[in-house]
Design an enzyme around this catalytic site. Structure first.
Site, PDB file in Angstrom:
ATOM      1  N   THR A  85     -10.562  -6.761  -6.113  1.00 38.68           N
ATOM      2  CA  THR A  85     -11.799  -6.692  -6.902  1.00 38.68           C
ATOM      3  C   THR A  85     -12.387  -5.272  -6.837  1.00 38.68           C
ATOM      4  O   THR A  85     -13.127  -4.865  -7.729  1.00 38.68           O
ATOM      5  CB  THR A  85     -12.841  -7.716  -6.372  1.00 38.68           C
ATOM      6  OG1 THR A  85     -12.845  -7.675  -4.943  1.00 38.68           O
ATOM      7  CG2 THR A  85     -12.501  -9.126  -6.804  1.00 38.68           C
ATOM      8  N   HIS A 115       3.160   3.299  -8.895  1.00 34.08           N
ATOM      9  CA  HIS A 115       3.042   1.865  -9.184  1.00 34.08           C
ATOM     10  C   HIS A 115       4.321   1.341  -9.853  1.00 34.08           C
ATOM     11  O   HIS A 115       4.771   0.232  -9.562  1.00 34.08           O
ATOM     12  CB  HIS A 115       1.820   1.593 -10.066  1.00 34.08           C
ATOM     13  CG  HIS A 115       0.524   1.968  -9.399  1.00 34.08           C
ATOM     14  ND1 HIS A 115       0.242   1.626  -8.097  1.00 34.08           N
ATOM     15  CD2 HIS A 115      -0.545   2.678  -9.842  1.00 34.08           C
ATOM     16  CE1 HIS A 115      -0.948   2.102  -7.769  1.00 34.08           C
ATOM     17  NE2 HIS A 115      -1.450   2.749  -8.805  1.00 34.08           N
ATOM     18  N   ASN A 160       1.508   3.330  -2.852  1.00 37.68           N
ATOM     19  CA  ASN A 160       2.158   3.735  -4.114  1.00 37.68           C
ATOM     20  C   ASN A 160       1.681   5.126  -4.553  1.00 37.68           C
ATOM     21  O   ASN A 160       2.479   5.969  -4.966  1.00 37.68           O
ATOM     22  CB  ASN A 160       1.827   2.755  -5.247  1.00 37.68           C
ATOM     23  CG  ASN A 160       2.478   1.408  -5.057  1.00 37.68           C
ATOM     24  OD1 ASN A 160       3.330   1.243  -4.189  1.00 37.68           O
ATOM     25  ND2 ASN A 160       2.082   0.439  -5.863  1.00 37.68           N
ATOM     26  N   ASP A 164       0.833  -1.208   0.000  1.00 40.89           N
ATOM     27  CA  ASP A 164       0.000   0.000   0.000  1.00 40.89           C
ATOM     28  C   ASP A 164       0.869   1.261   0.000  1.00 40.89           C
ATOM     29  O   ASP A 164       1.973   1.258   0.534  1.00 40.89           O
ATOM     30  CB  ASP A 164      -0.901  -0.035   1.248  1.00 40.89           C
ATOM     31  CG  ASP A 164      -2.090   0.886   1.092  1.00 40.89           C
ATOM     32  OD1 ASP A 164      -2.329   1.391  -0.026  1.00 40.89           O
ATOM     33  OD2 ASP A 164      -2.784   1.108   2.099  1.00 40.89           O
ATOM     34  N   ARG A 223      -5.816  -1.901   8.316  1.00 38.11           N
ATOM     35  CA  ARG A 223      -6.981  -2.585   7.749  1.00 38.11           C
ATOM     36  C   ARG A 223      -6.534  -3.866   7.080  1.00 38.11           C
ATOM     37  O   ARG A 223      -5.384  -3.983   6.659  1.00 38.11           O
ATOM     38  CB  ARG A 223      -7.618  -1.733   6.642  1.00 38.11           C
ATOM     39  CG  ARG A 223      -8.313  -0.524   7.050  1.00 38.11           C
ATOM     40  CD  ARG A 223      -9.079   0.041   5.860  1.00 38.11           C
ATOM     41  NE  ARG A 223      -8.226   0.736   4.915  1.00 38.11           N
ATOM     42  CZ  ARG A 223      -7.866   1.996   5.027  1.00 38.11           C
ATOM     43  NH1 ARG A 223      -8.268   2.711   6.047  1.00 38.11           N
ATOM     44  NH2 ARG A 223      -7.094   2.563   4.112  1.00 38.11           N
ATOM     45  N   ASN A 239     -10.477  -2.533  -6.828  1.00 36.61           N
ATOM     46  CA  ASN A 239      -9.602  -1.593  -7.550  1.00 36.61           C
ATOM     47  C   ASN A 239     -10.122  -1.230  -8.946  1.00 36.61           C
ATOM     48  O   ASN A 239      -9.660  -0.251  -9.542  1.00 36.61           O
ATOM     49  CB  ASN A 239      -8.170  -2.140  -7.666  1.00 36.61           C
ATOM     50  CG  ASN A 239      -7.382  -2.071  -6.374  1.00 36.61           C
ATOM     51  OD1 ASN A 239      -6.475  -2.860  -6.140  1.00 36.61           O
ATOM     52  ND2 ASN A 239      -7.720  -1.131  -5.496  1.00 36.61           N
TER      53      ASN A 239
HETATM   54  C1  FPP Z   1      -1.526   0.120  -3.597  1.00 35.91           C
HETATM   55  O1  FPP Z   1      -1.122   1.466  -3.563  1.00 35.91           O
HETATM   56  C2  FPP Z   1      -0.905  -0.608  -4.712  1.00 35.91           C
HETATM   57  C3  FPP Z   1      -1.579  -1.112  -5.800  1.00 35.91           C
HETATM   58  C4  FPP Z   1      -3.038  -1.002  -5.986  1.00 35.91           C
HETATM   59  C5  FPP Z   1      -0.862  -1.811  -6.888  1.00 35.91           C
HETATM   60  C6  FPP Z   1       0.319  -2.621  -6.467  1.00 35.91           C
HETATM   61  C7  FPP Z   1       0.943  -3.253  -7.635  1.00 35.91           C
HETATM   62  C8  FPP Z   1       2.284  -3.368  -7.852  1.00 35.91           C
HETATM   63  C9  FPP Z   1       3.323  -2.875  -6.918  1.00 35.91           C
HETATM   64  C10 FPP Z   1       2.762  -4.063  -9.085  1.00 35.91           C
HETATM   65  C11 FPP Z   1       2.725  -5.546  -8.943  1.00 35.91           C
HETATM   66  C12 FPP Z   1       3.216  -6.234 -10.151  1.00 35.91           C
HETATM   67  C13 FPP Z   1       2.785  -7.442 -10.623  1.00 35.91           C
HETATM   68  C14 FPP Z   1       3.444  -8.066 -11.781  1.00 35.91           C
HETATM   69  C15 FPP Z   1       1.642  -8.174 -10.032  1.00 35.91           C
HETATM   70  P1  FPP Z   1      -2.253   2.588  -3.683  1.00 35.91           P
HETATM   71  O2  FPP Z   1      -2.388   2.985  -5.092  1.00 35.91           O
HETATM   72  O3  FPP Z   1      -3.497   2.096  -3.030  1.00 35.91           O
HETATM   73  O4  FPP Z   1      -1.597   3.720  -2.839  1.00 35.91           O
HETATM   74  P2  FPP Z   1      -2.409   4.854  -2.031  1.00 35.91           P
HETATM   75  O5  FPP Z   1      -3.107   4.143  -0.909  1.00 35.91           O
HETATM   76  O6  FPP Z   1      -1.308   5.756  -1.563  1.00 35.91           O
HETATM   77  O7  FPP Z   1      -3.352   5.496  -2.998  1.00 35.91           O
END
Ligand code: FPP
Length: 264
Positions: A84, A55, A40, A38, A212, A86
């Site tokens: 699901t 990401h 990114n 979490d 969570r 996202n």
């Molecule tokens: C959550 O951060 C992260 C994700 C929804 C995507 C994670 C995916 C990767 C790191 C790539 C994985 C690669 C493969 C090949 C499966 P967020 O966007 O929810 O962060 P935020 O809470 O700060 O908005």
């Protein structure tokens, strides 16, 4: 799982001041470590970048954590890549993630070969765009004979949907007359989950400080130890994983019973 002592020492050379390999009991590494990756988006926003850049940076972290887990002799590393829920994100972000999944998978195939890692997908990947699905299928096939760590990627995964699916599969067997209702027990149920052939996670790591579980492995985390760090996923590295394992090793796991000291 076996580990290569020399590669392990090299991997953890030059430690920061607060943690080193010596702080870990290598005989008690969790067999299955699971990561809720979490933060990114926030990592990117805090740098004035587009969320999708977060990401991309998250993939670099995932690569480091895969190698680190292999070095430590972890049996299973699982990671929550796409839930699901996202699909509700802006279309551009969903499209970028799907593109990144496919691209990363192709780019990382040599890593999976080198580390002898096998891949499993948790979730309904039939709903993904054709190209992503095709690349995943190719990866599954190419790594099928590997005997090292299992990398289980949760993509289009939701634990409630997984549990409902398991119930449906069991109900179908009952309706077909191949299963008696009284034979449905925890073992039979677990056998219908995406994780049927995997041990439950012993340690779940969640980055970015959120307390969570976010519809992740609800059945499987019944006795998992949770470790939450404020670090955003793109900043989570080998030392972060070592800190999580140290915290895990300092926990008193009772599984509903009494601790060793209380029994004495
Ligand atoms: C959550 O951060 C992260 C994700 C929804 C995507 C994670 C995916 C990767 C790191 C790539 C994985 C690669 C493969 C090949 C499966 P967020 O966007 O929810 O962060 P935020 O809470 O700060 O908005």
């Amino acid at each position: 799982m076996e580990f290569d002592e020399t590669k392990l020492r090299d991997h953890f050379a030059e430690p920061p001041s607060d943690i080193s390999l010596a702080d870990i009991d290598l005989a008690r590494i969790p067999r299955h470590i699971s990561c809720i990756m979490d933060g990114n988006g926030r990592w990117a926003t805090s740098r004035g970048l587009a969320r999708t850049e977060g990401h991309k940076a998250g993939i670099v972290s995932l690569r480091e954590i895969i190698t680190t887990a292999v070095r430590l002799g972890v049996d299973v590393l699982s990671a929550y890549a796409f839930s699901t829920e996202n699909w509700n994100r802006p279309q551009y972000e969903v499209d970028t993630l799907m593109y990144l999944f496919a691209k990363t998978f192709i780019d990382e195939l040599p890593l999976l070969h080198r580390e002898n890692a096998r891949v499993e997908f948790l979730g309904d990947i039939s709903a993904l765009p054709t190209r992503t699905r095709d690349v995943f299928a190719r990866g599954l096939e190419e790594c099928a004979d590997h005997t090292g760590m299992v990398l289980a990627l949760a993509v289009n995964y939701g634990a409630r949907a997984e549990i409902a699916r398991a119930a449906r599969l069991l109900a179908q067997e009952v309706a077909a007359g191949s299963l008696a209702p009284e034979d449905i027990d925890e073992r039979a149920f677990a056998g219908k989950l995406y994780t049927a052939d995997l041990p439950d996670p012993e340690l779940v790591v969640r980055t970015s400080g959120e307390m969570r579980v976010s519809n992740y492995l609800l059945w499987q985390v019944a006795y998992s130890e949770f470790y939450v760090t404020d670090t955003y996923w793109p900043d989570f590295d080998r030392w972060g994983l070592l800190r999580a394992i140290r915290a895990f090793q300092n926990r008193d796991r009772r599984f509903g019973g009494l601790s060793q000291s209380a029994k004495a």
